[in-house]
Design a protein around this motif. Structure first.
Motif, PDB file in Angstrom:
ATOM      1  N   LEU A  17      -4.172   9.587  -1.974  1.00 24.95           N
ATOM      2  CA  LEU A  17      -3.649   8.265  -1.623  1.00 24.95           C
ATOM      3  C   LEU A  17      -4.703   7.168  -1.752  1.00 24.95           C
ATOM      4  CD1 LEU A  17      -1.366   9.072   1.462  1.00 24.95           C
ATOM      5  CD2 LEU A  17      -0.658   8.413  -0.842  1.00 24.95           C
ATOM      6  N   ARG A  18      -5.960   7.553  -1.862  1.00 27.37           N
ATOM      7  CA  ARG A  18      -6.997   6.541  -2.078  1.00 27.37           C
ATOM      8  C   ARG A  18      -7.073   6.097  -3.535  1.00 27.37           C
ATOM      9  NH1 ARG A  18      -9.870   9.566   1.981  1.00 27.37           N
ATOM     10  NH2 ARG A  18     -11.022  10.785   0.416  1.00 27.37           N
ATOM     11  N   ILE A  19      -6.341   6.810  -4.409  1.00 31.53           N
ATOM     12  CA  ILE A  19      -6.292   6.424  -5.817  1.00 31.53           C
ATOM     13  C   ILE A  19      -5.321   5.261  -5.968  1.00 31.53           C
ATOM     14  CG2 ILE A  19      -5.744   7.157  -8.166  1.00 31.53           C
ATOM     15  CD1 ILE A  19      -8.146   8.587  -7.045  1.00 31.53           C
ATOM     16  N   LYS A  20      -5.791   4.171  -6.550  1.00 30.04           N
ATOM     17  CA  LYS A  20      -4.942   2.998  -6.725  1.00 30.04           C
ATOM     18  C   LYS A  20      -3.775   3.322  -7.640  1.00 30.04           C
ATOM     19  CE  LYS A  20      -6.365  -0.352  -9.273  1.00 30.04           C
ATOM     20  NZ  LYS A  20      -7.139  -1.500  -9.784  1.00 30.04           N
ATOM     21  N   MET A  29      -7.828   9.522 -11.232  1.00 24.86           N
ATOM     22  CA  MET A  29      -7.693  10.893 -10.729  1.00 24.86           C
ATOM     23  C   MET A  29      -8.698  11.814 -11.419  1.00 24.86           C
ATOM     24  SD  MET A  29      -3.651  11.763 -10.504  1.00 24.86           S
ATOM     25  CE  MET A  29      -2.461  10.625  -9.801  1.00 24.86           C
ATOM     26  N   ALA A  30      -8.809  11.673 -12.737  1.00 22.65           N
ATOM     27  CA  ALA A  30      -9.701  12.546 -13.505  1.00 22.65           C
ATOM     28  C   ALA A  30     -11.153  12.363 -13.087  1.00 22.65           C
ATOM     29  CB  ALA A  30      -9.539  12.282 -14.995  1.00 22.65           C
ATOM     30  N   ARG A  73       0.834  -1.202   0.000  1.00 21.28           N
ATOM     31  CA  ARG A  73       0.000   0.000   0.000  1.00 21.28           C
ATOM     32  C   ARG A  73       0.869   1.253   0.000  1.00 21.28           C
ATOM     33  NH1 ARG A  73      -1.199   4.120   2.381  1.00 21.28           N
ATOM     34  NH2 ARG A  73       0.263   3.667   4.067  1.00 21.28           N
ATOM     35  N   ARG A  74       1.949   1.235   0.788  1.00 15.93           N
ATOM     36  CA  ARG A  74       2.781   2.431   0.915  1.00 15.93           C
ATOM     37  C   ARG A  74       3.571   2.723  -0.365  1.00 15.93           C
ATOM     38  NH1 ARG A  74       5.236   6.135   3.810  1.00 15.93           N
ATOM     39  NH2 ARG A  74       7.478   6.527   3.561  1.00 15.93           N
ATOM     40  N   TYR A  75       4.203   1.701  -0.919  1.00 18.66           N
ATOM     41  CA  TYR A  75       5.109   1.927  -2.049  1.00 18.66           C
ATOM     42  C   TYR A  75       4.447   1.776  -3.422  1.00 18.66           C
ATOM     43  CZ  TYR A  75       8.988   2.031   1.254  1.00 18.66           C
ATOM     44  OH  TYR A  75       9.830   2.369   2.277  1.00 18.66           O
ATOM     45  N   TRP A  76       3.408   0.957  -3.485  1.00 17.18           N
ATOM     46  CA  TRP A  76       2.764   0.739  -4.787  1.00 17.18           C
ATOM     47  C   TRP A  76       1.351   1.326  -4.869  1.00 17.18           C
ATOM     48  CZ3 TRP A  76       6.447  -2.613  -2.994  1.00 17.18           C
ATOM     49  CH2 TRP A  76       7.465  -2.962  -3.885  1.00 17.18           C
TER      50      TRP A  76
END
Length: 645
Positions: free
Chosen positions: A619-622, A607-608, A21-24
């Protein structure tokens, strides 16, 4: 004891998921990824066979973050190493590669970093381990694990054997306590066993993913006028991303010129081009400046398009392994994609000649693999079923509803059993000694020199199927083989009647045959004002068949769920998406790195649509993650804020 092991596994998995989750920036995993990573954390030898798009790279990258010693990744491609290292560094993960592209100064810098324990992942070519200096360096600093990418290269039975890979079995002699994690997208049961034996894996955990990808629609068609065949398919998919594969470089050049003249945004890619030209094509495709890449098998590295909607083959690939890998580049976002293959009987002869000339002692097994690919084209059973069973998995479905065979929903011929008896009888009466082509001559009633000299024109089966054409009868031979009424033996694949076939001959069982394929009737070629142009042949060899076909795509679509495509975005979201892509392009140029190391198209679309306004919502965006947000997340927030103003 069992409870303790379960608790450890749970702890490992929780830690892994936090690292991912943190890095990817991913919250979910693809099938078998967790099992592969947990096995690595438990220091188990593993072999993971995950189909193209299954997220293999994450399976060795994430566990390396939990080790105090580096993971050494053995990769066959220099460009692939650079792309992976660039992507890891952008995520805040210390990584380096060591290969022949580095000069002496950079090589010393990397070796010094290894001695200092600076890196979590070190990417090398297999030949780096066959000398004495580098293995000694690794022995001095210690190794947490070895990850062998494209592990099928170690097997003579694989589709891309490499001698340097064969020598990797020595790893267990010098690093007996270091686990080896092997990964590949294409390995039959025979190749899987050979990989484990050659690498000397100790009680390995073998993980095999599901080869059934229902979002890929397979279509196989006889080739007519290939320029117009391809143009028709591309124009039907207006502005969608696609790859068109050719065997020869001259075919690539000709088809690219033709498509561009017809207004298609296309570019060529083959080994005869300069590195700069190939990189330009690759990057332009990744960011969407072009829609179609026309390529030889040399194309595949560093693609960051999860939204590839079609893959077209203008001739049969060299093997089913190549075909599965190349078509697997489509539909990585989970959306439907078309895999269209055009072929002719001449393709087999062309490939066979090349293989026998270039492949030495492996030529016989490679011709056999080519034969399997040709049978895939001519077979009239479910395409997905053929692929799944080829890779050693069971098929428990009635139909796939995602291939030309199943979608036609053809009813068997009413006289299937009688037709089958005629074919089987001809095989038996000619002594079960001749190939299908010869038996076909007898059934058609051809008074050839061979038929007459053997007296087979006097058989009762002579001319029994003269009302059909040769290709239809040859297709029936394949259908009967698929139905296990026939088996093929020896180098020349001589058809022999099986026990089940004898039951049909004795009218103790029934058979099924599909109607003749009407596409064999040759249509009138479409008229066009664009004149077909022949380019002069290249001075250097025109074949790229020895080039590696590996595809490295960032694991941007690792989570399950509904894909985000252009069609699901409104007009405003599309305009914002284009602005975000422009920022990504600028950032990639600033970093002198491929665009995909910033964000994938999938992440930019998310994001769009979501239009995050702060760090928390971003950060909730995969695909974002803390490291990437810290690097340039704020700049994307600024573009979104400016768009909303």
């Amino acid at each position: 004891m069992a409870h303790s092991a379960a608790r450890t596994t749970s702890k490992d998995e929780k830690t892994l998921r936090e690292v991912i989750r943190r890095y990817w920036g991913y919250s979910k995993l693809r099938p078998l990824q967790a099992e592969a990573m947990l096995a690595a954390c438990r220091h188990r030898d593993t072999l993971a066979v995950l189909p193209t798009g299954g997220g293999k790279s994450l399976c060795y990258q994430a566990p390396a973050m939990l080790s105090d010693k580096p993971c050494v990744v053995i990769s066959p491609l220099i460009a692939l190493m650079k792309d992976q290292v660039d992507g890891l560094i952008q995520r805040g993960i210390p990584a380096a590669f060591l290969n022949s592209s580095l000069d002496a100064t950079d090589r010393r810098r990397v070796e010094s970093g290894i001695l200092r324990g600076q890196y979590k992942l070190i990417f090398i070519a297999p030949e780096r381990l066959t000398g004495s200096a580098f293995p000694k360096l690794l022995e001095n600093v210690g190794v947490g694990s070895f990850a062998i990418d494209e592990a099928h290269c170690i097997s003579h039975w694989g589709h891309d054997f490499r001698d340097d890979y064969r020598k990797l079995g020595l790893l267990k002699e010098r690093f007996s306590n270091v686990p080896i994690n092997a990964f590949t997208a294409t390995a039959t049961p025979r190749v899987r066993q050979d990989i484990c034996e050659q690498l000397r894996l100790a009680n390995p955990e073998v993980l095999v993913g599901d080869f059934f990808r229902p979002n890929l629609v397979y279509q196989v068609r006889r080739r007519r006028s290939i320029l117009h065949d391809v143009l028709r398919q591309v124009t039907q998919r207006n502005r969608q991303a696609g790859i068109v594969y050719c065997i020869r470089r001259s075919d690539v050049n000709e088809l690219t010129t033709f498509l561009c003249a017809e207004g298609i945004k296309a570019a060529a890619y083959h080994a005869g081009m300069t590195d700069t030209c190939r990189t330009t094509t690759q990057d332009s495709f990744a960011v969407g400046d072009i829609d179609v890449v026309v390529a030889t098998v040399a194309f595949g590295m560093g693609i960051d398009r999860s939204d590839i909607r079609f893959v077209i083959h203008t001739a049969i690939p060299k093997s089913i392994e190549h075909y599965q890998q190349e078509t697997g580049r489509a539909g990585r976002d989970g959306g439907q994609a078309d895999c269209i293959l055009f072929y002719s009987g001449g393709d087999f002869a062309k490939w066979k000649s090349i293989i026998e000339k270039n492949d030495g002692q492996d030529s016989e097994s490679h011709v056999q693999m080519l034969s399997e690919m040709y049978r895939f084209c001519t077979s009239r059973i479910c395409r997905h079923r053929k692929l799944v069973q080829y890779f050693g998995q069971e098929w428990n479905r009635e139909a796939c509803d995602a291939c030309d065979i199943c979608q036609q929903n053809l009813e068997p011929l009413a006289d299937s059993t009688i037709l089958t008896q005629k074919i089987l009888s001809a095989i038996v009466r000619t002594g079960q000694r001749y190939g299908a082509g010869y038996v076909c001559e007898v059934l058609l009633g051809h008074e050839s020199e061979h038929v007459l000299s053997r007296g087979h024109h006097e058989l009762s089966t002579f001319g029994l199927l003269r009302e059909y054409n040769r290709q239809t009868i040859m297709d029936w031979f394949d259908e009967l083989t698929d139905s296990q009424l026939l088996k093929r033996e020896g180098k020349f694949r001589i058809p022999k009647v099986t026990g089940m076939g004898w039951k049909v001959l004795r009218s103790e069982a029934k058979a099924k045959l599909l109607p003749p394929d009407t596409t064999y009737a040759r249509p009138v070629k479409p008229k066009t004002k664009t004149r077909k142009r022949r380019l002069a042949p290249l001075a250097e060899p025109d074949w790229d068949y020895t080039e590696t076909t590996y595809c490295h795509l960032e694991d941007t679509d690792i989570a399950a769920g509904t894909p985000i495509s252009n069609s699901s975005m409104n007009h405003a979201a599309m305009r914002l998406f284009e602005r975000l892509r422009e920022l990504r392009r600028k950032l990639a140029e600033e970093m002198n790195a491929p665009a995909f190391v910033v964000f994938s198209d999938r992440t930019l679309r998310a994001m769009a649509k979501a239009r995050p306004t702060d760090r928390s919502s971003m950060l909730r965006i995969k695909g974002v993650g803390d490291a990437k947000f810290d690097s340039y997340g704020q700049r994307f927030l600024e573009v979104i804020e400016e768009f909303e103003a």
